[in-house]
Design an enzyme around this catalytic site. Structure first.
Site, mmCIF file in Angstrom:
data_model
loop_
_atom_site.group_PDB
_atom_site.id
_atom_site.type_symbol
_atom_site.label_atom_id
_atom_site.label_comp_id
_atom_site.label_asym_id
_atom_site.label_seq_id
_atom_site.Cartn_x
_atom_site.Cartn_y
_atom_site.Cartn_z
ATOM 1 N N ASP A 13 0.812 -1.225 0.000
ATOM 2 C CA ASP A 13 0.000 0.000 0.000
ATOM 3 C C ASP A 13 0.841 1.268 0.000
ATOM 4 O O ASP A 13 0.448 2.299 0.556
ATOM 5 C CB ASP A 13 -0.968 0.012 1.201
ATOM 6 C CG ASP A 13 -1.894 -1.191 1.186
ATOM 7 O OD1 ASP A 13 -2.268 -1.622 0.082
ATOM 8 O OD2 ASP A 13 -2.238 -1.687 2.266
ATOM 9 N N LYS A 16 1.811 2.134 -5.095
ATOM 10 C CA LYS A 16 2.360 1.535 -6.326
ATOM 11 C C LYS A 16 1.433 1.788 -7.515
ATOM 12 O O LYS A 16 1.900 2.025 -8.631
ATOM 13 C CB LYS A 16 2.562 0.017 -6.117
ATOM 14 C CG LYS A 16 3.548 -0.315 -5.012
ATOM 15 C CD LYS A 16 3.671 -1.815 -4.780
ATOM 16 C CE LYS A 16 2.423 -2.462 -4.243
ATOM 17 N NZ LYS A 16 2.047 -2.032 -2.873
ATOM 18 N N GLY A 40 -4.517 -4.324 -3.838
ATOM 19 C CA GLY A 40 -5.508 -3.294 -4.120
ATOM 20 C C GLY A 40 -4.744 -2.050 -4.504
ATOM 21 O O GLY A 40 -4.118 -1.428 -3.664
ATOM 22 N N HIS A 41 -4.729 -1.727 -5.787
ATOM 23 C CA HIS A 41 -3.943 -0.594 -6.285
ATOM 24 C C HIS A 41 -4.880 0.523 -6.717
ATOM 25 O O HIS A 41 -5.761 0.307 -7.561
ATOM 26 C CB HIS A 41 -3.048 -1.034 -7.451
ATOM 27 C CG HIS A 41 -1.987 -2.010 -7.026
ATOM 28 N ND1 HIS A 41 -1.020 -2.473 -7.873
ATOM 29 C CD2 HIS A 41 -1.733 -2.597 -5.827
ATOM 30 C CE1 HIS A 41 -0.213 -3.300 -7.218
ATOM 31 N NE2 HIS A 41 -0.640 -3.402 -5.975
ATOM 32 N N GLN A 223 2.043 -5.988 -3.280
ATOM 33 C CA GLN A 223 2.536 -6.164 -1.911
ATOM 34 C C GLN A 223 3.827 -5.353 -1.678
ATOM 35 O O GLN A 223 3.956 -4.280 -2.233
ATOM 36 C CB GLN A 223 2.732 -7.654 -1.573
ATOM 37 C CG GLN A 223 1.424 -8.401 -1.381
ATOM 38 C CD GLN A 223 0.767 -8.874 -2.660
ATOM 39 O OE1 GLN A 223 1.382 -9.530 -3.476
ATOM 40 N NE2 GLN A 223 -0.494 -8.546 -2.853
HETATM 41 P P1 GDP Z 1 -0.784 0.374 -3.540
HETATM 42 O O1 GDP Z 1 -1.380 -0.906 -3.077
HETATM 43 O O2 GDP Z 1 0.681 0.439 -3.288
HETATM 44 O O3 GDP Z 1 -1.118 0.709 -4.967
HETATM 45 O O4 GDP Z 1 -1.434 1.515 -2.642
HETATM 46 P P2 GDP Z 1 -3.006 1.659 -2.250
HETATM 47 O O5 GDP Z 1 -3.734 2.145 -3.444
HETATM 48 O O6 GDP Z 1 -3.493 0.439 -1.581
HETATM 49 O O7 GDP Z 1 -2.924 2.766 -1.123
HETATM 50 C C1 GDP Z 1 -2.369 4.010 -1.352
HETATM 51 C C2 GDP Z 1 -3.442 5.085 -1.082
HETATM 52 O O8 GDP Z 1 -2.831 6.349 -0.978
HETATM 53 C C3 GDP Z 1 -4.455 5.223 -2.194
HETATM 54 O O9 GDP Z 1 -5.693 5.601 -1.643
HETATM 55 C C4 GDP Z 1 -3.886 6.337 -3.062
HETATM 56 O O10 GDP Z 1 -4.886 7.046 -3.782
HETATM 57 C C5 GDP Z 1 -3.284 7.220 -2.010
HETATM 58 N N1 GDP Z 1 -2.085 7.965 -2.413
HETATM 59 C C6 GDP Z 1 -1.048 7.573 -3.204
HETATM 60 N N2 GDP Z 1 -0.082 8.521 -3.224
HETATM 61 C C7 GDP Z 1 -0.523 9.522 -2.431
HETATM 62 C C8 GDP Z 1 0.040 10.761 -2.014
HETATM 63 O O11 GDP Z 1 1.147 11.137 -2.348
HETATM 64 N N3 GDP Z 1 -0.702 11.528 -1.157
HETATM 65 C C9 GDP Z 1 -1.942 11.149 -0.723
HETATM 66 N N4 GDP Z 1 -2.579 11.968 0.100
HETATM 67 N N5 GDP Z 1 -2.495 9.985 -1.090
HETATM 68 C C10 GDP Z 1 -1.783 9.177 -1.924
HETATM 69 P P1 IMO Z 2 -0.889 -4.162 -2.289
HETATM 70 O O1 IMO Z 2 -0.429 -4.692 -3.610
HETATM 71 C C1 IMO Z 2 -0.920 -4.662 2.032
HETATM 72 C C2 IMO Z 2 -0.921 -8.767 3.547
HETATM 73 C C3 IMO Z 2 -2.158 -9.246 4.294
HETATM 74 C C4 IMO Z 2 -1.526 -10.203 5.279
HETATM 75 C C5 IMO Z 2 -0.421 -10.848 4.448
HETATM 76 C C6 IMO Z 2 -0.797 -12.181 3.839
HETATM 77 O O2 IMO Z 2 -2.179 -3.445 -2.334
HETATM 78 O O3 IMO Z 2 0.204 -3.400 -1.616
HETATM 79 P P2 IMO Z 2 -2.368 -12.846 1.800
HETATM 80 O O4 IMO Z 2 -3.832 -12.620 1.568
HETATM 81 O O5 IMO Z 2 -1.490 -12.247 0.750
HETATM 82 O O6 IMO Z 2 -2.026 -14.286 2.057
HETATM 83 O O7 IMO Z 2 -2.062 -12.073 3.187
HETATM 84 O O8 IMO Z 2 -0.117 -9.925 3.412
HETATM 85 N N1 IMO Z 2 -1.175 -8.231 2.188
HETATM 86 C C7 IMO Z 2 -1.126 -6.932 1.886
HETATM 87 N N2 IMO Z 2 -0.943 -5.856 2.669
HETATM 88 N N3 IMO Z 2 -1.045 -4.523 0.698
HETATM 89 C C8 IMO Z 2 -1.200 -5.596 -0.098
HETATM 90 O O9 IMO Z 2 -1.205 -5.508 -1.443
HETATM 91 C C9 IMO Z 2 -1.293 -6.880 0.484
HETATM 92 N N4 IMO Z 2 -1.465 -8.120 0.006
HETATM 93 C C10 IMO Z 2 -1.371 -8.934 1.064
HETATM 94 O O10 IMO Z 2 -2.813 -8.171 4.936
HETATM 95 O O11 IMO Z 2 -0.907 -9.483 6.327
HETATM 96 MG MG MG Z 3 -2.911 -1.582 -1.836
#
Ligand code: GDP
Ligand code: IMO
Ligand code: MG
Length: 428
Positions: A13, A16, A40-41, A223
């Site tokens: 998270d 990415k 979840g991207h 991840q």
């Molecule tokens: P990922 O799994 O690495 O793609 O990240 P996620 O989408 O799960 O979580 C990142 C969250 O932060 C999302 O809600 C993005 O819209 C938000 N986000 C990403 N970059 C920034 C930033 O620089 N500032 C803020 N405020 N939000 C951001």
């Molecule tokens: P993105 O790509 C954050 C975590 C789960 C748990 C562990 C194992 O959005 O960054 P799993 O279901 O993969 O067997 O769970 O890994 N986990 C993540 N945490 N971002 C993710 O993906 C994750 N994918 C798995 O919360 O701790």
């Molecule tokens: Mg994510």
């Protein structure tokens, strides 16, 4: 030609999806190489917000070919649902390619993911319960089904029958759960085959030919480094290789084809699920990060755990992934704080210091962070588009992170939108 890999530095998270979307227009292919719909991207551009679990984050651009590599595990129902969700927003998935060798997540994998977690009780991993671990388990034990199996009815049924011999026993006798019949699974899964078939490809050939003919390929990790099955905080990890090496095994492209490796790190850290987290905050500062940063999981909606930036972890990720560049995201969230902390080392109960990730899990579990403090800037930075636009204290913070990591901070994100990014060094 260029191959660029993007990986998460921390526990996922990191943003990415946002950075992939920003860079994707420069590439011909954007490829997911591991994981499944545990990811979840988030991609946001001009009011359109997409939460992608399987489809690569380059999908917004009509000229980019999105690819799901062999290293991924695919729940076909989720994939088709995501394709429909995109279609409903006029985002075409027609050009999506899916590796013939990617493994299928089966219904019993989801059941077992939940059952394993319940069995662990207080020691649960906190998985996303999407069946990821059990699917990789079957892959490693050579009981898995692959995308290509969907296109031969008799092979599919034969393989499901073989898998069910043992799996039904485990479901019934160990966990008291309902069992499956071959017909039941075949009816559902073979129904997906028609939708998926036009997208199936031998991905390694496609990508190697593309690279040989001068095309640019972007590898989008899911991840993060500390969730890596080998290098993460085992057993509190996912079941794949989110680190840069996974881009090779998960697509069939050799390491000499990857020119740059970009690590994505938040300006602080979050984690969902259980496991060690030395800089975790249990105070008001943690609450502030969660509130201002909206730190709730994209996949499961769970509140994320939050803590200060950990430079020990970044240095570890620089080595494991061979990072050439760093992107620091969510710097805007730190605008709240008068003082910002950076963890530069750990201390264990005996007072021994660690400046690298400890070799034993117990030491990591009990690691106490040693902080250095820097003054905050406490002003809105979401409009900044160049490094010089940032307040001096924010520039100093980035300079210090860069110094501690030993690789350039090539990008800084100051908001969720594609435009809210400072690019200091390009990747191509
Ligand atoms: P990922 O799994 O690495 O793609 O990240 P996620 O989408 O799960 O979580 C990142 C969250 O932060 C999302 O809600 C993005 O819209 C938000 N986000 C990403 N970059 C920034 C930033 O620089 N500032 C803020 N405020 N939000 C951001
Ligand atoms: P993105 O790509 C954050 C975590 C789960 C748990 C562990 C194992 O959005 O960054 P799993 O279901 O993969 O067997 O769970 O890994 N986990 C993540 N945490 N971002 C993710 O993906 C994750 N994918 C798995 O919360 O701790
Ligand atoms: Mg994510």
């Amino acid at each position: 030609m260029a191959g660029v890999a993007l990986v998460g530095v921390q526990w996922g998270d990191e943003g990415k999806g946002k950075i992939t979307d920003l860079l994707a227009s420069q590439f011909d292919y954007v490829v997911r190489f591991q994981g499944g719909n545990n990811a979840g991207h988030t991609v946001i551009h001009e009011g359109t917000k997409l939460q992608l679990h399987l489809v690569p984050s380059g999908i917004m651009y009509p000229d980019v070919v999105p690819v799901i590599g062999n290293g991924c595990v695919i729940d076909p129902k989720v994939l088709i649902g995501e394709m429909e969700m995109l279609g409903a927003q006029d985002i075409s998935t027609e050009r999506l390619l899916i590796s013939t060798n990617a493994h299928l997540i089966m219904p019993y994998h989801r059941d077992l993911d939940g059952a394993f977690e319940r069995r662990l009780g207080a020691n649960e991993i906190g998985t996303t319960r999407r069946g990821i671990g059990p699917a990789y388990q079957d892959k490693a034990s050579r009981m898995g089904l692959r995308m290509q199996d969907l296109f031969d009815r008799s092979i599919f049924k034969e393989k499901v029958a073989a898998a069910l011999v043992e799996t039904n026993d485990i479901l019934d006798k160990v966990y008291g759960l309902p069992t499956y019949t071959v017909e039941q699974i075949a009816d559902e899964y073979l129904g997906y085959a028609e939708v998926i078939k036009p997208h199936i490809a031998e991905v390694s050939s496609v990508l190697n030919q593309a690279l040989a003919s001068g095309k640019n390929v972007f590898f989008e990790g899911a991840q993060g480094t500390l969730l890596d099955i080998d290098h993460g905080t085992y057993p509190f990890v996912t079941s794949s290789s989110p680190t840069a090496g996974g881009a090779c095994t998960g697509t069939g492209v050799g390491p000499t084809r990857i020119d740059r490796v970009l690590g994505i790190a938040k300006a602080y850290i979050t984690r969902v699920g259980s496991g060690p987290f030395p800089t975790e905050l249990f105070d008001e500062d943690g609450d502030t990060i969660i509130r201002v940063g909206h730190e709730f999981g994209t996949t499961t909606g769970r509140q994320r755990r939050a803590g200060w930036y950990d430079a020990v972890i970044t240095a570890y990720a620089v080595g494991i992934n061979g990072l050439t560049d760093l992107a620091i995201t969510k710097l805007d969230i730190l605008s709240e704080f008068p003082t910002i902390k950076i963890c530069t080392a750990y201390e264990d109960a005996r007072g021994d210091r660690y400046t690298t990730v400890p070799g034993h899990q117990s030491a990591f579990h009990h690691a106490r962070p040693i902080y250095e403090e820097m003054p905050g800037w406490q002003e809105d930075i979401t409009h900044c588009r160049t490094f010089e636009d940032l307040p001096e204290a924010a520039r100093n913070y980035i300079d210090r992170l860069e110094e501690l990591a030993g690789v350039p901070v090539s990008m800084i994100a100051v908001g969720p939108d594609r435009e809210q990014t400072i690019v200091r060094r390009t990747l191509l």
